[in-house]
Scaffold this active site. Structure first.
Site, short mmCIF file in Angstrom:
data_model
loop_
_atom_site.label_atom_id
_atom_site.label_comp_id
_atom_site.label_asym_id
_atom_site.label_seq_id
_atom_site.Cartn_x
_atom_site.Cartn_y
_atom_site.Cartn_z
N CYS A 84 -0.56 -5.44 -3.73
CA CYS A 84 -1.27 -4.41 -2.97
C CYS A 84 -1.40 -4.93 -1.54
O CYS A 84 -2.13 -5.89 -1.28
CB CYS A 84 -2.65 -4.14 -3.55
SG CYS A 84 -3.62 -2.99 -2.52
N MET A 140 0.12 3.01 1.36
CA MET A 140 0.02 1.68 0.77
C MET A 140 0.56 0.66 1.77
O MET A 140 1.57 0.89 2.43
CB MET A 140 0.81 1.61 -0.52
CG MET A 140 0.44 2.69 -1.53
SD MET A 140 1.19 4.30 -1.19
CE MET A 140 2.81 4.07 -1.94
#
Length: 399
Positions: A106, A320
């Protein structure tokens, strides 16, 4: 009938925002013994922390926020490789299914790893400036890559407040610069390279749907890029236009599954259901004026292209961080689907529009012995501690 009631577990934890994501952070040493190693016990614990699987899709009985951006857990431990400060392991917890996806990173929560490492004693205080910026060297254990998190320090403490504004985050905070070093995920795929098929553009045949020109890249996170027009979109869509269209979501997931096979990430499309985190699917278009989800006007002249990306089966509310690395890298390579949407030519920096606004990312790429490589990608984010203390959960089994 006698019922045995076991007391809840009480586990030290910190709830942090990093970029446009939120997650529950743990020190490895604080987890119950059975969850200190990979396996069913760890997965069961993290699912219970988040509140998954939840057939209601609300995460009412957990710390998750029922979106891909807020159903995340992080485990931090001492470095396993030289010249690094911490190991960072990331788990993307599914919302309505009983699994945790460990297949990628992430990028947004990477921003919070540096501040967490400093605040939780992983960095010798004697190394920290009283005022300045400290580069925390992070080993991203999911993908085996280095991230440098440049954390601002004031009066010997992590600086969290500031005036840096990040589209997709309501309030300003202190700016944190992230460097993703050699971010090409070159360990997967048949080609074992940044472009796993060996081509900048491929034709992806999707039975029952059609054939699409795509760029498939492994940089930051494995990603497949398509032209928005080929999907019937303008490229400036916001979440409701995609996420409220079940047929569209199924179509996009089917395309993603076939791309995963073509990239060598899975052997059969049926395996995609257990690999929701990677690859990502994104569609791109030339710049155009639009209103962001907050009502902010985004002018075509202020961006190089528009990008919309899906995460865990839904259109992401912003972008993201790892996908931003893929966007910047692909934009820097002449001839890719992303580069074409941005107007072509060579570039080191790209500013793209996403549902919440814009993001600027730099990528240093080069062609060496006929193979494209990315040395580094750079972007600015922010992070903030939301709550710290102890997570309380009923003890899952096995532990």
């Amino acid at each position: 009938m006698t019922t045995t009631h076991r007391p809840q577990l009480r586990i030290p934890a910190t709830y942090l925002r990093g970029g446009t994501s939120k997650g529950v952070f743990f020190r490895l040493q604080d987890l119950p013994e059975g969850a200190r190693v990979p396996g069913p016990a760890r997965d069961a614990l993290l699912m219970r922390v988040i509140g998954s699987p939840d057939p209601y899709g609300k995460h009412t009985d957990g710390m998750g926020g029922a979106t891909s951006s807020t159903s995340k857990c992080v485990i931090i431990s001492p470095p396993s490789v030289p010249d690094h400060d911490v190991d960072y392991l990331y788990g993307q917890v599914a919302i309505d299914s009983a699994f945790v996806d460990w297949s990628g990173n992430c990028g947004n929560l990477s921003t919070a790893v540096g501040p967490f490492a400093i605040a939780n004693g992983f960095i010798d205080p004697s190394r920290l400036p009283r005022d300045g910026v400290f580069p925390v060297r992070i080993w991203q254990a999911n993908i085996g890559k280095t991230i440098v998190c440049h954390v601002p320090i004031r009066d010997g403490q992590v600086q969290e407040t500031g005036d840096f504004e990040l589209d997709g985050v309501t309030f300003p905070a202190a700016e944190i610069v992230l460097e993703f070093i050699d971010p090409s995920d070159d360990g997967e795929g048949e080609g074992g390279a940044m472009f796993p098929t060996g081509s900048l553009v491929d034709t992806l045949e999707v039975p029952g749907i059609g054939a699409f020109e795509v760029t498939m890249i492994s940089a930051g996170i494995p990603t497949v890029f398509l032209d928005a027009e080929a999907l019937g979109y303008r490229g400036d869509e916001l979440q409701p236009a995609i996420n409220e269209d079940r047929a569209a979501l199924q179509k996009l997931e089917t395309i993603r599954a076939h791309a995963a096979v073509r990239m060598g990430l899975i052997a059969d499309v049926a395996e995609a259901a257990k690999r929701q985190h990677t690859p990502k699917l994104a569609f791109v278009s030339p710049p155009r004026d639009y209103l962001s989800s907050s009502g902010k006007a985004i002018a075509a002249g202020d961006i190089d292209l528009n990008v919309r990306a899906l995460s865990m089966g839904k259109l992401h509310h912003a972008m993201m961080g790892t996908c931003a690395v893929a966007i910047a890298t692909a934009a820097a390579v002449p001839g890719t689907v992303v580069n074409r949407a941005a107007g072509g030519g060579a570039r080191e920096v790209v500013r793209f529009g996403h549902p919440s606004g814009t993001l600027r990312v730099g990528a240093d790429v080069a062609q060496i012995d006929g193979q494209w490589q990315v040395r580094k990608a750079v972007m600015s984010r922010s992070a903030r501690v939301l709550m710290e203390g102890h997570i309380r959960i009923p003890p899952p089994s096995p532990l």
